[in-house]
Design a protein around this motif. Structure first.
Motif, PDB file in Angstrom:
ATOM      1  N   SER A 130      -5.901   7.254  -7.829  1.00 25.31           N
ATOM      2  CA  SER A 130      -7.242   6.744  -8.122  1.00 25.31           C
ATOM      3  C   SER A 130      -8.293   7.844  -8.145  1.00 25.31           C
ATOM      4  O   SER A 130      -9.389   7.649  -8.668  1.00 25.31           O
ATOM      5  CB  SER A 130      -7.634   5.687  -7.093  1.00 25.31           C
ATOM      6  OG  SER A 130      -7.818   6.257  -5.809  1.00 25.31           O
ATOM      7  N   MET A 182       0.850  -1.201   0.000  1.00 22.04           N
ATOM      8  CA  MET A 182       0.000   0.000   0.000  1.00 22.04           C
ATOM      9  C   MET A 182       0.878   1.241   0.000  1.00 22.04           C
ATOM     10  O   MET A 182       1.859   1.327   0.749  1.00 22.04           O
ATOM     11  CB  MET A 182      -0.919   0.005   1.224  1.00 22.04           C
ATOM     12  CG  MET A 182      -1.862  -1.184   1.302  1.00 22.04           C
ATOM     13  SD  MET A 182      -3.173  -0.930   2.533  1.00 22.04           S
ATOM     14  CE  MET A 182      -4.222   0.254   1.673  1.00 22.04           C
ATOM     15  N   ASP A 205      -1.545   5.075  -4.322  1.00 23.48           N
ATOM     16  CA  ASP A 205      -2.736   4.291  -4.653  1.00 23.48           C
ATOM     17  C   ASP A 205      -3.994   5.136  -4.493  1.00 23.48           C
ATOM     18  O   ASP A 205      -4.916   5.068  -5.314  1.00 23.48           O
ATOM     19  CB  ASP A 205      -2.844   3.066  -3.733  1.00 23.48           C
ATOM     20  CG  ASP A 205      -1.627   2.161  -3.799  1.00 23.48           C
ATOM     21  OD1 ASP A 205      -0.860   2.247  -4.780  1.00 23.48           O
ATOM     22  OD2 ASP A 205      -1.451   1.367  -2.867  1.00 23.48           O
ATOM     23  N   LEU A 243      -6.843  -0.802  -8.419  1.00 20.94           N
ATOM     24  CA  LEU A 243      -6.007  -0.259  -7.355  1.00 20.94           C
ATOM     25  C   LEU A 243      -4.807  -1.160  -7.052  1.00 20.94           C
ATOM     26  O   LEU A 243      -4.917  -2.387  -7.076  1.00 20.94           O
ATOM     27  CB  LEU A 243      -6.824  -0.092  -6.078  1.00 20.94           C
ATOM     28  CG  LEU A 243      -7.945   0.947  -6.140  1.00 20.94           C
ATOM     29  CD1 LEU A 243      -8.933   0.753  -5.012  1.00 20.94           C
ATOM     30  CD2 LEU A 243      -7.348   2.352  -6.100  1.00 20.94           C
ATOM     31  N   GLY A 244      -3.682  -0.537  -6.745  1.00 27.70           N
ATOM     32  CA  GLY A 244      -2.515  -1.271  -6.281  1.00 27.70           C
ATOM     33  C   GLY A 244      -1.431  -1.423  -7.320  1.00 27.70           C
ATOM     34  O   GLY A 244      -1.676  -1.882  -8.434  1.00 27.70           O
ATOM     35  N   TYR A 245      -0.190  -1.030  -6.929  1.00 22.74           N
ATOM     36  CA  TYR A 245       0.931  -1.031  -7.859  1.00 22.74           C
ATOM     37  C   TYR A 245       1.967  -2.116  -7.591  1.00 22.74           C
ATOM     38  O   TYR A 245       2.850  -2.334  -8.423  1.00 22.74           O
ATOM     39  CB  TYR A 245       1.644   0.321  -7.816  1.00 22.74           C
ATOM     40  CG  TYR A 245       0.854   1.455  -8.411  1.00 22.74           C
ATOM     41  CD1 TYR A 245       0.434   1.419  -9.731  1.00 22.74           C
ATOM     42  CD2 TYR A 245       0.532   2.576  -7.654  1.00 22.74           C
ATOM     43  CE1 TYR A 245      -0.284   2.469 -10.288  1.00 22.74           C
ATOM     44  CE2 TYR A 245      -0.189   3.633  -8.199  1.00 22.74           C
ATOM     45  CZ  TYR A 245      -0.590   3.576  -9.517  1.00 22.74           C
ATOM     46  OH  TYR A 245      -1.299   4.615 -10.062  1.00 22.74           O
ATOM     47  N   TYR A 274      -4.348  -4.814  -5.664  1.00 24.63           N
ATOM     48  CA  TYR A 274      -5.240  -5.135  -4.549  1.00 24.63           C
ATOM     49  C   TYR A 274      -6.186  -6.241  -5.021  1.00 24.63           C
ATOM     50  O   TYR A 274      -7.350  -6.001  -5.349  1.00 24.63           O
ATOM     51  CB  TYR A 274      -6.076  -3.926  -4.150  1.00 24.63           C
ATOM     52  CG  TYR A 274      -5.364  -2.767  -3.490  1.00 24.63           C
ATOM     53  CD1 TYR A 274      -3.983  -2.678  -3.416  1.00 24.63           C
ATOM     54  CD2 TYR A 274      -6.116  -1.727  -2.938  1.00 24.63           C
ATOM     55  CE1 TYR A 274      -3.370  -1.592  -2.812  1.00 24.63           C
ATOM     56  CE2 TYR A 274      -5.504  -0.643  -2.324  1.00 24.63           C
ATOM     57  CZ  TYR A 274      -4.132  -0.569  -2.271  1.00 24.63           C
ATOM     58  OH  TYR A 274      -3.533   0.517  -1.668  1.00 24.63           O
TER      59      TYR A 274
END
Length: 310
Positions: free
Chosen positions: A48, A40, A44, A59-61, A96
């Motif tokens: 967004s 996280m 993020d 979501l989420g890298y 995510y």
């Protein structure tokens, strides 16, 4: 079927939604990862809700997990891989999740030195810190100032600088000065008398660069007093000061930064595998608790990294 979080509108965390999704089988140059932990980052949340985003936004890298499928004749970023191998992946879209398919070059074998929550938080902060260190131009024995050195990027920066022999004076709040010292920095408390504290900590040595991870006017003004070359004052949070003050801003949404950060992933994984790069994790949350975790993340004081556990 898998589960994955999406931002469904511009209203921020309140408009995040957990959905069921089909996982696309990997084609050539792709790999499917069962996620054991999703890292996280403030990005993020910020990305967004950015203006012009095409919703829903996955979501989420960054993630850590295990390979469940490989495309034909496919290797990953760190070489040959097999189903069941533990990997981490960075600059992915939709981390995510319980499972996702990503470009294979974004995946690297997970260092045995790191748990999945740690590995899932290695590369975004680590690549940002690496770019700051590179852009500073600092060489072994030289001294730099890092504002907000007890944060995730600061902690990675301290460790990478130590590996290169670069000396760091790092600012932090009173409760986090020991964090700066633990990772090899000279700790000073931000606030009144910051410039005088920084000069005293330098013991007569010049600061060759100042790195800004906090974005306050206090931090930038102190940097102007301590570093003569504005091109060696680098911020990750105040791009609005670039034109006004002649400083440098970097960020993952900038092409040059993205190229650099992609190129440094393997070196950061190697540093972690050698035990030279730790990732402090403050808390983990169930994947279903992503909204609560993000709210805590955005307080700005999580005390370490956060991870979502499917």
């Amino acid at each position: 079927m898998a589960q994955a979080w999406f931002a469904t509108g511009p209203g921020g965390i309140s408009e995040w939604e957990l959905r069921e999704v089909e996982v696309t089988p990997p084609g050539p140059g792709e790999v499917t990862i069962r996620v054991h932990a999703a890292g996280m980052n403030p990005a993020d949340v910020k990305h967004s809700a950015r203006p012009g985003a095409a919703f829903p936004v996955p979501l989420g890298y960054e993630v850590s997990g295990e390979i469940t499928a490989l495309g034909p004749d496919t290797s990953i970023g760190s070489g040959t891989a097999h189903v069941g191998d533990e990997v981490l992946a960075f600059r992915v879209s939709g981390g995510y999740a319980t499972e996702l398919t990503v470009p294979a070059e974004k995946a690297f074998h997970k260092p045995a030195t790191l748990t999945h929550p740690e590995a899932a938080n290695l590369l975004l902060a680590g690549a940002t810190a690496a770019e700051l260190l590179d852009r500073s131009g600092a060489r072994a024995g030289e001294l730099v100032l890092f504002h907000a050195a007890s944060g995730a990027v600061g902690v990675s920066f301290l460790q990478q600088a130590r590996a290169r022999g670069v000396r760091v004076v790092g600012t932090a709040g009173a409760g986090n000065l020991d964090v700066v010292r633990r990772y090899g920095g000279i700790a000073i408390e931000y606030g009144a008398g910051l410039v005088d504290q920084a000069r005293a900590a330098a013991s007569g040595a010049p600061y060759v660069a100042a790195l800004d991870g906090v974005g306050t006017d206090e931090a930038l003004d102190a940097s102007f007093d301590l570093v003569a070359d504005r091109q060696r004052i680098i911020t990750i949070v105040r791009p609005d000061r670039v034109e006004k003050d002649g400083i440098v801003a970097i960020g993952g949404m900038m092409r040059a930064s993205a190229v650099f950060r992609d190129g440094v992933r393997g070196a950061l994984v190697d540093l972690a595998a050698q035990g030279m790069l730790e990732v402090p994790v403050a808390r983990t949350y169930a994947l279903t608790e992503a909204r609560e975790a993000a709210e805590f993340l955005m307080t700005g004081h999580p005390g370490g990294k956060l991870a979502l556990i499917p």
